[in-house]
Design a protein around this motif. Sequence first.
Motif, PDB file in Angstrom:
ATOM      1  N   SER A  62      47.968  84.770  80.789  1.00  0.00           N
ATOM      2  CA  SER A  62      47.778  84.089  79.505  1.00  0.00           C
ATOM      3  C   SER A  62      48.073  84.922  78.266  1.00  0.00           C
ATOM      4  O   SER A  62      47.803  84.487  77.156  1.00  0.00           O
ATOM      5  CB  SER A  62      46.342  83.571  79.414  1.00  0.00           C
ATOM      6  N   SER A  63      48.629  86.101  78.430  1.00  0.00           N
ATOM      7  CA  SER A  63      48.841  86.943  77.259  1.00  0.00           C
ATOM      8  C   SER A  63      50.235  87.564  77.255  1.00  0.00           C
ATOM      9  O   SER A  63      50.391  88.780  77.326  1.00  0.00           O
ATOM     10  CB  SER A  63      47.769  88.035  77.203  1.00  0.00           C
ATOM     11  N   GLY A  64      51.254  86.706  77.227  1.00  0.00           N
ATOM     12  CA  GLY A  64      52.610  87.194  77.030  1.00  0.00           C
ATOM     13  C   GLY A  64      53.449  87.360  78.275  1.00  0.00           C
ATOM     14  O   GLY A  64      54.644  87.628  78.178  1.00  0.00           O
ATOM     15  N   ILE A  65      52.855  87.231  79.461  1.00  0.00           N
ATOM     16  CA  ILE A  65      53.620  87.365  80.700  1.00  0.00           C
ATOM     17  C   ILE A  65      53.368  86.148  81.577  1.00  0.00           C
ATOM     18  O   ILE A  65      52.218  85.778  81.831  1.00  0.00           O
ATOM     19  CB  ILE A  65      53.255  88.643  81.481  1.00  0.00           C
ATOM     20  N   VAL A  66      54.460  85.539  82.033  1.00  0.00           N
ATOM     21  CA  VAL A  66      54.385  84.395  82.947  1.00  0.00           C
ATOM     22  C   VAL A  66      55.078  84.796  84.245  1.00  0.00           C
ATOM     23  O   VAL A  66      56.194  85.324  84.223  1.00  0.00           O
ATOM     24  CB  VAL A  66      55.066  83.150  82.341  1.00  0.00           C
ATOM     25  N   ILE A  67      54.406  84.538  85.364  1.00  0.00           N
ATOM     26  CA  ILE A  67      54.976  84.824  86.681  1.00  0.00           C
ATOM     27  C   ILE A  67      55.321  83.504  87.357  1.00  0.00           C
ATOM     28  O   ILE A  67      54.476  82.615  87.460  1.00  0.00           O
ATOM     29  CB  ILE A  67      53.984  85.608  87.563  1.00  0.00           C
ATOM     30  N   THR A  68      56.576  83.368  87.798  1.00  0.00           N
ATOM     31  CA  THR A  68      57.007  82.243  88.622  1.00  0.00           C
ATOM     32  C   THR A  68      57.095  82.797  90.042  1.00  0.00           C
ATOM     33  O   THR A  68      58.105  83.403  90.431  1.00  0.00           O
ATOM     34  CB  THR A  68      58.356  81.684  88.135  1.00  0.00           C
ATOM     35  N   ALA A  69      56.021  82.606  90.794  1.00  0.00           N
ATOM     36  CA  ALA A  69      55.817  83.321  92.054  1.00  0.00           C
ATOM     37  C   ALA A  69      56.936  83.114  93.072  1.00  0.00           C
ATOM     38  O   ALA A  69      57.438  84.081  93.649  1.00  0.00           O
ATOM     39  CB  ALA A  69      54.471  82.926  92.667  1.00  0.00           C
ATOM     40  N   ALA A  70      57.340  81.874  93.311  1.00  0.00           N
ATOM     41  CA  ALA A  70      58.288  81.582  94.393  1.00  0.00           C
ATOM     42  C   ALA A  70      59.657  82.214  94.174  1.00  0.00           C
ATOM     43  O   ALA A  70      60.343  82.564  95.132  1.00  0.00           O
ATOM     44  CB  ALA A  70      58.428  80.077  94.563  1.00  0.00           C
ATOM     45  N   THR A  71      60.051  82.376  92.915  1.00  0.00           N
ATOM     46  CA  THR A  71      61.385  82.913  92.626  1.00  0.00           C
ATOM     47  C   THR A  71      61.359  84.395  92.267  1.00  0.00           C
ATOM     48  O   THR A  71      62.398  84.979  91.980  1.00  0.00           O
ATOM     49  CB  THR A  71      62.053  82.137  91.482  1.00  0.00           C
ATOM     50  N   GLY A  72      60.173  85.005  92.255  1.00  0.00           N
ATOM     51  CA  GLY A  72      60.070  86.420  91.916  1.00  0.00           C
ATOM     52  C   GLY A  72      60.362  86.715  90.458  1.00  0.00           C
ATOM     53  O   GLY A  72      60.716  87.839  90.109  1.00  0.00           O
ATOM     54  N   LEU A  73      60.176  85.712  89.600  1.00  0.00           N
ATOM     55  CA  LEU A  73      60.520  85.846  88.179  1.00  0.00           C
ATOM     56  C   LEU A  73      59.300  86.212  87.349  1.00  0.00           C
ATOM     57  O   LEU A  73      58.251  85.570  87.438  1.00  0.00           O
ATOM     58  CB  LEU A  73      61.121  84.543  87.658  1.00  0.00           C
ATOM     59  N   ILE A  74      59.484  87.226  86.511  1.00  0.00           N
ATOM     60  CA  ILE A  74      58.478  87.608  85.518  1.00  0.00           C
ATOM     61  C   ILE A  74      59.125  87.443  84.152  1.00  0.00           C
ATOM     62  O   ILE A  74      60.189  88.017  83.895  1.00  0.00           O
ATOM     63  CB  ILE A  74      58.026  89.061  85.709  1.00  0.00           C
ATOM     64  N   THR A  75      58.503  86.651  83.281  1.00  0.00           N
ATOM     65  CA  THR A  75      59.009  86.459  81.928  1.00  0.00           C
ATOM     66  C   THR A  75      58.038  87.121  80.959  1.00  0.00           C
ATOM     67  O   THR A  75      56.861  86.774  80.911  1.00  0.00           O
ATOM     68  CB  THR A  75      59.163  84.963  81.588  1.00  0.00           C
ATOM     69  N   VAL A  76      58.560  88.085  80.214  1.00  0.00           N
ATOM     70  CA  VAL A  76      57.767  88.833  79.240  1.00  0.00           C
ATOM     71  C   VAL A  76      58.175  88.362  77.849  1.00  0.00           C
ATOM     72  O   VAL A  76      59.368  88.319  77.535  1.00  0.00           O
ATOM     73  CB  VAL A  76      58.031  90.348  79.362  1.00  0.00           C
ATOM     74  N   THR A  77      57.188  88.006  77.026  1.00  0.00           N
ATOM     75  CA  THR A  77      57.477  87.581  75.658  1.00  0.00           C
ATOM     76  C   THR A  77      56.612  88.372  74.683  1.00  0.00           C
ATOM     77  O   THR A  77      55.389  88.371  74.787  1.00  0.00           O
ATOM     78  CB  THR A  77      57.223  86.076  75.472  1.00  0.00           C
ATOM     79  N   ILE A  78      57.286  89.061  73.766  1.00  0.00           N
ATOM     80  CA  ILE A  78      56.620  89.701  72.631  1.00  0.00           C
ATOM     81  C   ILE A  78      56.845  88.776  71.450  1.00  0.00           C
ATOM     82  O   ILE A  78      57.995  88.490  71.089  1.00  0.00           O
ATOM     83  CB  ILE A  78      57.204  91.101  72.352  1.00  0.00           C
TER      84      ILE A  78
END
Length: 120
Positions: A62-78
């Motif tokens: 909930s604080s700037g990082i979203v994990i899409t588990a099945a695809t191994g994706l980490i989205t970082v937003t500043i």
Amino acid sequence: MTTESKFLPANVDITLWTGDTYTQEIYIKSNNVAVDLTNYTAALTIYSLTNRASVLALTSPSSGIVITAATGLITVTITANQSASLRDAEYAYELELTVSSTVRTYMAGRLITTSNPVQA
């Protein structure tokens, strides 16, 4: 017999304009196959180079990082407000993933901020 891990984090330098939103997508793979990140958490910490004090911390979910588990994706937003709080300087950062009690740094490097002269 002892097994030694040869894993080293990716060394990636980042440059961003202060006051702008920065988003980075990072895919975690093993042997070119996406790693299932179910039950993982992520943390990105930006540190001052002078005293190693944390100047910004982002976490999942909930604080700037979203994990899409099945695809191994980490989205970082500043966010724009967060980047505006960083002075023109060079920082260090690291991205750590945690599952159970195991913490591993997957990415680290320098983060360089520059003021947008039009917005200054």
